[in-house]
Design a protein around this motif. Structure first.
Motif, PDB file in Angstrom:
ATOM      1  N   SER A  23       0.832  -1.215   0.000  1.00 54.16           N
ATOM      2  CA  SER A  23       0.000   0.000   0.000  1.00 54.16           C
ATOM      3  C   SER A  23       0.864   1.261   0.000  1.00 54.16           C
ATOM      4  O   SER A  23       0.572   2.243  -0.683  1.00 54.16           O
ATOM      5  CB  SER A  23      -0.925  -0.001   1.224  1.00 54.16           C
ATOM      6  OG  SER A  23      -1.854  -1.060   1.159  1.00 54.16           O
ATOM      7  N   LYS A  26       2.275   2.101  -3.335  1.00 56.28           N
ATOM      8  CA  LYS A  26       1.261   2.640  -4.248  1.00 56.28           C
ATOM      9  C   LYS A  26       0.774   4.022  -3.812  1.00 56.28           C
ATOM     10  O   LYS A  26      -0.106   4.606  -4.438  1.00 56.28           O
ATOM     11  CB  LYS A  26       0.072   1.685  -4.324  1.00 56.28           C
ATOM     12  CG  LYS A  26       0.410   0.334  -4.953  1.00 56.28           C
ATOM     13  CD  LYS A  26      -0.797  -0.600  -4.929  1.00 56.28           C
ATOM     14  CE  LYS A  26      -0.451  -1.964  -5.515  1.00 56.28           C
ATOM     15  NZ  LYS A  26      -1.606  -2.906  -5.451  1.00 56.28           N
ATOM     16  N   GLY A  27       1.350   4.536  -2.708  1.00 55.82           N
ATOM     17  CA  GLY A  27       0.967   5.858  -2.213  1.00 55.82           C
ATOM     18  C   GLY A  27      -0.391   5.892  -1.571  1.00 55.82           C
ATOM     19  O   GLY A  27      -1.064   6.934  -1.584  1.00 55.82           O
ATOM     20  N   GLN A  28      -0.821   4.781  -0.997  1.00 52.48           N
ATOM     21  CA  GLN A  28      -2.182   4.656  -0.480  1.00 52.48           C
ATOM     22  C   GLN A  28      -2.287   4.756   1.034  1.00 52.48           C
ATOM     23  O   GLN A  28      -3.337   4.431   1.608  1.00 52.48           O
ATOM     24  CB  GLN A  28      -2.777   3.327  -0.963  1.00 52.48           C
ATOM     25  CG  GLN A  28      -2.926   3.243  -2.475  1.00 52.48           C
ATOM     26  CD  GLN A  28      -3.409   1.876  -2.939  1.00 52.48           C
ATOM     27  OE1 GLN A  28      -3.409   0.918  -2.167  1.00 52.48           O
ATOM     28  NE2 GLN A  28      -3.804   1.787  -4.202  1.00 52.48           N
ATOM     29  N   SER A  30      -2.618   6.763   4.619  1.00 53.28           N
ATOM     30  CA  SER A  30      -3.299   8.002   5.037  1.00 53.28           C
ATOM     31  C   SER A  30      -2.287   8.958   5.663  1.00 53.28           C
ATOM     32  O   SER A  30      -2.189   9.093   6.902  1.00 53.28           O
ATOM     33  CB  SER A  30      -4.424   7.668   6.037  1.00 53.28           C
ATOM     34  OG  SER A  30      -5.396   6.852   5.435  1.00 53.28           O
ATOM     35  N   THR A  56       4.947   5.164  -8.796  1.00 54.47           N
ATOM     36  CA  THR A  56       4.059   6.061  -8.049  1.00 54.47           C
ATOM     37  C   THR A  56       4.641   7.467  -7.981  1.00 54.47           C
ATOM     38  O   THR A  56       3.917   8.461  -8.140  1.00 54.47           O
ATOM     39  CB  THR A  56       3.832   5.521  -6.623  1.00 54.47           C
ATOM     40  OG1 THR A  56       3.314   4.189  -6.701  1.00 54.47           O
ATOM     41  CG2 THR A  56       2.842   6.392  -5.867  1.00 54.47           C
ATOM     42  N   TRP A  60       2.951  10.959  -9.516  1.00 56.63           N
ATOM     43  CA  TRP A  60       2.410  11.826  -8.462  1.00 56.63           C
ATOM     44  C   TRP A  60       2.020  13.190  -9.052  1.00 56.63           C
ATOM     45  O   TRP A  60       2.769  13.745  -9.854  1.00 56.63           O
ATOM     46  CB  TRP A  60       3.450  12.016  -7.363  1.00 56.63           C
ATOM     47  CG  TRP A  60       2.854  12.479  -6.064  1.00 56.63           C
ATOM     48  CD1 TRP A  60       2.723  13.764  -5.627  1.00 56.63           C
ATOM     49  CD2 TRP A  60       2.282  11.647  -5.052  1.00 56.63           C
ATOM     50  NE1 TRP A  60       2.125  13.797  -4.400  1.00 56.63           N
ATOM     51  CE2 TRP A  60       1.832  12.503  -4.013  1.00 56.63           C
ATOM     52  CE3 TRP A  60       2.112  10.271  -4.903  1.00 56.63           C
ATOM     53  CZ2 TRP A  60       1.229  12.030  -2.862  1.00 56.63           C
ATOM     54  CZ3 TRP A  60       1.510   9.787  -3.753  1.00 56.63           C
ATOM     55  CH2 TRP A  60       1.067  10.659  -2.747  1.00 56.63           C
TER      56      TRP A  60
END
Length: 376
Positions: A23, A26-28, A30, A56, A60
Motif C-alpha cells: 500500500s 502505491k501511495g495509499q 493516510s 508512483t 504523483w
C-alpha cells in the motif's frame, strides 16, 4: 509526527507487514503529501516494491510535488530525489533549487553541469548570487551561453579579487613554466615540431570543439591559416583554436600555464601528452575546472591518471566522483575511489551502464552493504 518517525524506522528496518508495504509503494497510506513522498523515496530502492514506488513517484500530481518541494520542512532525501530525477519539470527543479534545505553540493553540481535554462533559474536565487564559488562553477559549465557567462561575470564583479580567486592556487606562473620545461625537457624537445591534434571524443558525444576542429582541417580553413601566417589576416580575426593550431609544442605549454580557461579546455585535449599534462600544472586551474576535466571522455587516459596524483584536487569530492563516473578512467584508477563515494552516488553509479561493469558491481555491492547496515 512520532507515529510517522516510527513508520520510517520500521521501513528502514524492513519490519513493515507486506500488505502495508504494498500500500505504501502505491501511495495509499493516510499521510500528508510531504510524508507520503518521503516514504516513496525511501522505498524506491526496496528489493520487493522499489519499482512500484518509482512508478508512483513518477505519476504523483505535479501540483502536489511543487507544493512539497517548496516547503523548507521537506525532508532532504525528497528534495534530492526531485532535483536529480530524470524528466522533472522545470518549475519543480526551480522550486527545489530555491528551497533553503537543499544541500549546496547539489547546487554546485547543477551549476557545473546543468543546462543553460537551469543556470538562468539559479541566477534568480539570492543564495546563488551571493556565492562566488557557485558563480565560478557556472563559468566552467560547457552548456552556459555567452549571455549567461556575461551575467555570471557581472555578479562575480561584486566580489573582491581575493574572493573570486579563492579556488585558485596562486603562484609565480613563470617559475612554474620553467620548472615544467626542466622536468620534461627531453619529451618537449622530441615533440617540438609536432602539430596540434585534437584527441577524439567518444563516438556519439562529439561537441562544438570537435566540429570546430573538423572545420579547421578543411581546405578553406587551411587556406585561411596560410594567409594568416603571411600577415594577410588580422590576428583578431583568428579563433582561439586557429591560434593554438599555429603554435609549437613549447608555446602551447606556455599557453596552458598562462592562458584562459577556454584555452586550457582545448589544450587538455591535445594529442601531445606533454602539452595536455601541462594544463594540470597551471596555477590558474581550480577545483571546479578540474572536476570538469575529470568528467571529460575526450581526454587521453594519461590525463585522468595524472589527476589522481594531484592531492590538492583529490580532496575535492566532485573530482573523485567525476573520475569514478568517467567511462574513460582506467579500471585500476577508478576502483580504489569507489569506496569514497556517498551512498546516493553509489546508487547512481551502480546503474550507470556507461562505466565498466566491474565498477558498477562494486558500487552496487557497497551500496547494498551500507543500506543494509542502516536497517540493522
Amino acid at each position: 509526527m512520532a507515529i510517522f518517525s516510527e513508520l520510517m524506522e520500521q521501513l528502514r528496518a524492513d519490519m513493515v507487514p507486506p500488505a502495508v508495504l504494498r500500500s505504501a509503494a502505491k501511495g495509499q497510506l493516510s499521510l500528508p503529501a510531504h510524508e507520503m513522498l518521503e516514504v516513496l523515496v525511501e522505498l524506491r530502492t526496496h528489493y520487493q516494491v522499489g519499482r512500484t514506488a518509482q512508478e508512483t513517484l513518477y505519476q504523483w500530481p505535479e501540483e502536489s510535488v511543487l507544493e512539497v518541494c517548496s516547503r523548507p520542512e521537506t525532508a532532504v532525501p525528497v528534495l534530492q530525489y526531485f532535483f536529480v530525477a530524470r524528466g522533472a519539470r522545470r518549475n519543480i527543479l526551480r522550486a527545489v533549487a530555491a528551497n533553503p534545505s537543499l544541500p549546496e553540493d547539489f547546487l554546485r553540481h547543477a551549476a557545473t553541469g546543468g543546462s543553460d535554462a537551469m543556470l538562468h533559474d539559479l541566477l534568480d536565487l539570492e543564495r546563488v548570487r551571493n556565492s562566488s564559488m557557485l558563480l565560478r562553477n557556472m563559468l566552467v559549465n560547457h552548456n552556459a551561453s555567452d549571455e549567461t557567462r556575461m551575467e555570471v561575470q557581472r555578479w562575480l564583479g561584486r566580489f573582491t579579487g581575493s574572493e573570486v580567486e579563492s579556488g585558485t592556487e596562486l603562484g609565480e606562473t613563470e617559475e612554474d613554466i620553467a620548472a615544467y620545461f626542466a622536468a620534461y625537457r627531453d619529451q618537449i624537445d622530441a615533440e617540438e615540431g609536432r602539430a596540434f591534434e585534437l584527441a577524439n571524443s567518444t563516438p556519439g558525444e562529439e561537441d562544438d570543439l570537435d566540429q570546430a576542429y573538423k572545420d579547421l582541417k578543411s581546405k578553406e580553413r587551411i587556406a585561411a591559416l596560410a594567409l594568416a601566417r603571411q600577415g594577410k589576416a588580422g590576428d583578431e580575426r583568428m579563433s582561439t583554436l586557429q591560434k593554438i593550431a599555429n603554435m609549437s609544442v613549447g608555446d602551447r605549454i606556455r599557453l596552458a600555464m598562462r592562458g584562459s580557461r577556454d584555452e586550457r579546455m582545448i589544450l587538455i585535449r591535445d594529442r601531445s601528452k606533454v602539452v595536455s599534462l601541462s594544463v594540470l600544472e597551471s596555477p590558474k586551474i581550480n577545483e571546479t575546472e578540474m572536476e570538469s576535466i575529470a568528467s571529460l571522455t575526450s581526454v587521453q587516459e594519461a590525463v585522468l591518471r595524472s589527476i589522481v596524483t594531484k592531492r590538492r584536487f583529490m580532496k575535492h569530492y566532485g573530482v573523485v566522483r567525476a573520475l569514478v563516473s568517467n567511462p574513460r578512467t582506467p579500471l585500476e584508477v577508478a576502483m580504489p575511489l569507489v569506496p569514497h563515494l556517498l551512498t546516493i552516488d553509489l546508487n547512481y553509479l551502480s546503474r550507470n551502464k556507461n562505466v565498466n561493469e566491474t565498477v558498477r558491481k562494486v558500487a552496487f555491492n557497497l551500496y547494498k552493504t551500507r543500506t543494509e547496515k542502516k536497517r540493522e
